[in-house]
Scaffold this motif. Structure first.
Motif, PDB file in Angstrom:
ATOM      1  N   UNK A 297     -91.955 -48.752 -34.080  1.00  0.00           N
ATOM      2  CA  UNK A 297     -91.840 -49.505 -35.324  1.00  0.00           C
ATOM      3  C   UNK A 297     -90.496 -50.219 -35.422  1.00  0.00           C
ATOM      4  N   UNK A 298     -90.566 -51.538 -35.612  1.00  0.00           N
ATOM      5  CA  UNK A 298     -89.369 -52.356 -35.796  1.00  0.00           C
ATOM      6  C   UNK A 298     -89.391 -52.892 -37.222  1.00  0.00           C
ATOM      7  N   UNK A 299     -88.313 -52.619 -37.931  1.00  0.00           N
ATOM      8  CA  UNK A 299     -88.191 -53.033 -39.323  1.00  0.00           C
ATOM      9  C   UNK A 299     -87.179 -54.163 -39.447  1.00  0.00           C
ATOM     10  N   UNK A 300     -87.404 -55.026 -40.403  1.00  0.00           N
ATOM     11  CA  UNK A 300     -86.556 -56.190 -40.607  1.00  0.00           C
ATOM     12  C   UNK A 300     -85.653 -55.973 -41.825  1.00  0.00           C
ATOM     13  N   UNK A 301     -84.361 -55.855 -41.581  1.00  0.00           N
ATOM     14  CA  UNK A 301     -83.368 -55.700 -42.647  1.00  0.00           C
ATOM     15  C   UNK A 301     -82.777 -57.073 -42.927  1.00  0.00           C
ATOM     16  N   UNK A 302     -83.522 -57.868 -43.678  1.00  0.00           N
ATOM     17  CA  UNK A 302     -83.184 -59.277 -43.891  1.00  0.00           C
ATOM     18  C   UNK A 302     -81.825 -59.453 -44.557  1.00  0.00           C
TER      19      UNK A 302
END
Length: 185
Positions: free
Chosen positions: A134-139
């Motif tokens: 799982x890759x999450x985007x910390x915008x």
């Protein structure tokens, strides 16, 4: 003689700066402790130190799926902060993928998206390394700021109780990941 006067002045200024910093830090610390008790209650030991409960957060994957850290309570987790432009992140990615495959480990890889050139670059990176975790985007880098992840990569190893077992600043290799998971509850 002038040299000694200059040295005394510099030492005095340095002493004042240190005193002022320590004084402000201690008054801020008292305020922060009170705020934490008000927000989370005294029974919750949430923080970033070993043994403390990892702060919960919610981020989206690159596909738009919402993921919360608390959704994985009961699992051992590697919470990894990374970016495509970071050489040590590139170095640890193959070991992290291998560990994920061989241990069926929960890895939440938080990408500092605002530091990237675009989503395409992130997707190319993930394809290049065959990443399936799982890759999450910390915008807005809110979560990386919450976790003080200013040096990349930074990994928090979180046990099945949701507590921080260890913190690794810098690249982890496969053996380090295995050892950390075997030590955790």
């Amino acid at each position: 003689m002038r040299k000694w006067i200059a040295i005394v002045i510099v030492v005095a200024l340095l002493g004042y700066v240190i005193y002022d910093f320590v004084d402000k830090d201690s008054s801020t610390e008292q305020f922060d402790d009170e705020a934490v008790e008000t927000d989370i209650g005294e029974s919750d030991n949430v923080g970033l130190k070993q043994g403390e409960k990892a702060p919960d957060f919610e981020l989206e994957t690159l596909d738009g799926e919402t993921v919360k850290l608390s959704d994985h309570l009961g699992e051992k987790i590697i919470l990894n902060f990374w970016a495509t432009w970071c050489p040590p992140c590139r170095a640890e990615m193959p070991d992290m993928q291998k560990f994920h495959e061989e241990y069926d480990a929960t890895i939440l890889a938080v990408n500092l998206t605002s530091t990237e050139q675009g989503i395409d670059q992130i997707e190319e990176f993930l394809d290049e390394y065959g990443v399936t975790f799982t890759v999450l985007s910390d915008i807005d880098t809110e979560v990386s700021t919450l976790y003080n992840a200013s040096a990349l990569p930074t990994s928090y190893l979180i046990n099945s109780k949701g507590e921080i077992h260890n913190i690794a600043i810098g690249a982890l290799n496969y053996e380090m990941m295995v050892q950390a998971f075997e030590e955790m509850e």
